[in-house]
Design an enzyme around this catalytic site. Structure first.
Site, mmCIF file in Angstrom:
data_model
loop_
_atom_site.group_PDB
_atom_site.id
_atom_site.type_symbol
_atom_site.label_atom_id
_atom_site.label_comp_id
_atom_site.label_asym_id
_atom_site.label_seq_id
_atom_site.Cartn_x
_atom_site.Cartn_y
_atom_site.Cartn_z
ATOM 1 N N ARG A 1 7.465 40.928 -41.727
ATOM 2 C CA ARG A 1 8.253 40.471 -42.663
ATOM 3 C C ARG A 1 7.671 41.059 -43.182
ATOM 4 N NH1 ARG A 1 7.663 36.998 -47.137
ATOM 5 N NH2 ARG A 1 9.635 37.243 -48.606
ATOM 6 N N HIS B 1 11.820 41.684 -53.160
ATOM 7 C CA HIS B 1 10.961 41.506 -53.107
ATOM 8 C C HIS B 1 10.499 41.727 -54.832
ATOM 9 C CE1 HIS B 1 7.146 38.884 -50.663
ATOM 10 N NE2 HIS B 1 6.823 39.017 -52.182
ATOM 11 N N GLU C 1 12.271 34.789 -52.783
ATOM 12 C CA GLU C 1 11.895 34.048 -53.958
ATOM 13 C C GLU C 1 12.364 34.181 -55.234
ATOM 14 O OE1 GLU C 1 7.298 33.472 -54.867
ATOM 15 O OE2 GLU C 1 7.733 32.388 -52.395
ATOM 16 N N ASN D 1 8.990 29.549 -48.462
ATOM 17 C CA ASN D 1 7.447 29.812 -48.477
ATOM 18 C C ASN D 1 6.897 28.521 -49.199
ATOM 19 O OD1 ASN D 1 8.259 32.388 -48.221
ATOM 20 N ND2 ASN D 1 7.946 33.421 -49.478
ATOM 21 N N TYR E 1 2.890 27.255 -50.370
ATOM 22 C CA TYR E 1 1.629 27.434 -50.840
ATOM 23 C C TYR E 1 1.228 25.542 -50.788
ATOM 24 C CZ TYR E 1 2.077 32.593 -49.702
ATOM 25 O OH TYR E 1 2.551 33.451 -49.320
ATOM 26 N N GLU F 1 6.168 32.691 -45.415
ATOM 27 C CA GLU F 1 4.852 32.427 -46.081
ATOM 28 C C GLU F 1 4.695 31.504 -46.292
ATOM 29 O OE1 GLU F 1 4.946 35.089 -50.171
ATOM 30 O OE2 GLU F 1 6.454 35.768 -49.785
HETATM 31 C C1 FCB Z 1 4.782 34.502 -52.960
HETATM 32 C C2 FCB Z 1 5.550 36.105 -53.293
HETATM 33 C C3 FCB Z 1 4.088 37.056 -52.216
HETATM 34 C C4 FCB Z 1 2.956 36.642 -52.784
HETATM 35 C C5 FCB Z 1 2.146 34.956 -52.777
HETATM 36 C C6 FCB Z 1 0.952 34.165 -52.828
HETATM 37 O O1 FCB Z 1 5.457 33.734 -54.287
HETATM 38 O O2 FCB Z 1 6.568 35.760 -52.386
HETATM 39 O O3 FCB Z 1 4.209 38.254 -52.773
HETATM 40 O O4 FCB Z 1 2.425 36.573 -53.725
HETATM 41 O O5 FCB Z 1 3.361 34.106 -52.986
#
Ligand code: FCB
Length: 475
Positions: A95, A139, A184, A313, A315, A379
């Site tokens: 990607r 992006h 995002e 995505n 985290y 992500e």
């Molecule tokens: C996301 C982004 C990516 C990267 C990660 C850690 O929000 O899409 O570009 O910075 O966080």
């Protein structure tokens, strides 16, 4: 692999195969992800014009250490080696994002062939290596000229995006099977125009809400252009950073705080894109900011053009309670009602909590709310303070543990009926981490930015073994 073969089947999702270990379904897509401004460098080559991130990173105090993406990981010049590295890891999908100001300088007019040539070469190199290209059109690198004309708060930017989508599809559509319109849009709208920690650095609730709508419009209009120009087998997608939210206490006030953030961070995209409507509670919550008259008749039909998959995505989750957030805030209309509490437990170098359950929560929520839609985790990953030891090794056991836990959560979500078709590690390479510059390392491959030397971290070797095995070792 044929060039265009990624359109997902719409039948019920694949099921994980049984032991030994946690096996993923046959055909599961094992990827890595990057973004143009974060790795390419070559900021002034091939007629590329500045994006909002070039401008922002040159503005004093906006990016740590004054870092810019001028050189970044020099990927534009090292692309064949980087593809060879991915081939060696065994990834099935890559990607990447296309730099709008590289392929359509200034955001208007004809395509820049020299800019497109880089992506033609990249795609050829990937296909030769047996890796499926997954292209993201946006992006976050809006051509600065379009920001000067008003940026995402202005409607015309959505039309400009649809035109750019057509240029990219014409050039690459015969060989790129999976297309993502936006990465995002929450960050682009609310960090870019709400609290201003991302480019272009504006701080206005109204601008952020207008930007969110015009990003939805850009997505829908862009998806329609892609549908018209790509082979019918193409997969058209969108990537959202959906927020996994937990109330601090099980009280009505804290649950209402969660509802508010769910509206302004999740449903502000999910509802227009998948249901052709604005969330009624969001409109009520933001009444002091706007009457939403910038949403015109027919817009919500455009935003809800059917798509083939959704990228998620993830985290970390957020813990939300009734309270107030510091100003300027990315929570338009909710800032005086909502507070965030750092979660307990281990943290990454971003100070983000490590909690894989949030990913399972999001995937099973989408299973329930959008049952026939294939999902991709586009992500997931973690920053740690990695360094090469005297023997040149980069040991990153925390990242291995993070990725293992999150892949386990994906596996559990699939077992629970979520139709997850693939997983992309963020990121292939250490790179320019937006307002943190080069201070945060997310790569599974270490980059020495002084020499541009690439070194596989232990996590890269671990990921290669997961891919080779088709799953995780533990039960
Ligand atoms: C996301 C982004 C990516 C990267 C990660 C850690 O929000 O899409 O570009 O910075 O966080």
């Amino acid at each position: 692999m044929t060039a265009v073969d990624a359109r997902p089947e719409t039948s019920a999702g694949p099921r994980p195969e049984s032991a030994p270990g946690l096996r993923f379904p046959t055909g599961f897509r094992w990827g890595t992800a990057t973004a143009a401004y974060q790795i390419e460098g070559a900021h002034a080559e091939d007629g590329r014009t500045p994006s909002i991130w070039d401008t922002f990173s040159r503005t004093a105090g906006k990016v740590r250490n004054g870092d810019t993406g001028d050189i970044a990981a020099d990927h534009l010049h090292r692309m064949p080696d980087d593809v060879a590295l991915m081939k060696d890891l065994g990834v099935t999908d890559y990607r990447f994002s296309i730099s709008w100001p590289r392929v359509q300088p200034t955001g208007r007019g004809p395509a820049a062939e020299r800019g497109l040539d880089f992506y033609r070469r990249l795609v050829d190199e990937l296909l030769d290596a047996g890796i499926r290209p997954v292209a993201t059109l946006y992006h976050w690198d809006l051509p600065q000229e379009l920001e000067d004309a008003g940026g995402w708060p202005e409607r015309d930017t959505a039309h400009r995006f649809a035109e750019y989508a057509g240029l990219a599809a014409d050039a690459l559509g015969d060989r790129v099977a999976t297309w993502t319109t936006l990465n995002e849009p929450w960050c682009a709208a609310f960090l870019g125009y709400g609290n201003g920690v991302h480019a272009p650095g504006r701080t206005s609730d109204l601008a952020a809400l207008r930007a969110a709508h015009h990003l939805n419009l850009a997505h829908g209009a862009g998806a329609a252009v892609l549908r018209g120009r790509l082979p019918s087998s193409a997969e058209i997608s969108l990537t959202l950073n959906l927020h996994a939210l937990r109330p601090l206490a099980d009280t009505e006030a804290d649950r209402d705080a969660v509802r508010r953030i769910d509206a302004v961070a999740n449903r502000i995209f999910l509802d227009p894109v998948f249901h052709g409507r604005l969330p009624a509670d969001l409109v009520a919550d933001t009444a002091a900011v706007t009457d939403w008259a910038f949403v015109r008749d027919g817009d919500l039909e455009v935003t809800s053009a059917p798509i083939d998959s959704l990228g998620v995505n993830y985290y970390a989750p957020s813990v939300v309670s009734a309270g107030a957030s510091p100003s300027p805030s990315p929570w338009a209309g909710a800032e005086r009602h909502v507070a965030f509490t750092p979660a307990d437990g281990p943290r990454t170098a971003m100070d983000w909590p490590v909690d894989a359950n949030g990913l399972h929560e999001l995937l099973t929520r989408l299973r329930d709310e959008l049952p026939s839609l294939p999902l991709l985790v586009t992500e997931n990953g973690a920053a740690y303070d990695d360094y090469a030891d005297p023997s040149g090794q980069v040991h990153d056991p925390e990242r291995v543990a993070y990725l293992d836990a999150h892949l386990t959560a994906v596996h559990r979500a699939i077992a629970d009926g979520a139709d997850v078709r693939g997983y992309f590690v963020w990121s292939l390479l250490d790179n320019f981490e937006w307002s943190y510059g080069y201070s945060k390392r997310f790569g599974i491959v270490h980059v020495d930015f002084a020499t541009q030397r690439r070194t596989r971290k232990d996590s890269a070797r671990w990921y290669a073994s997961v891919i080779a095995r088709g799953g995780l070792e533990h039960p």
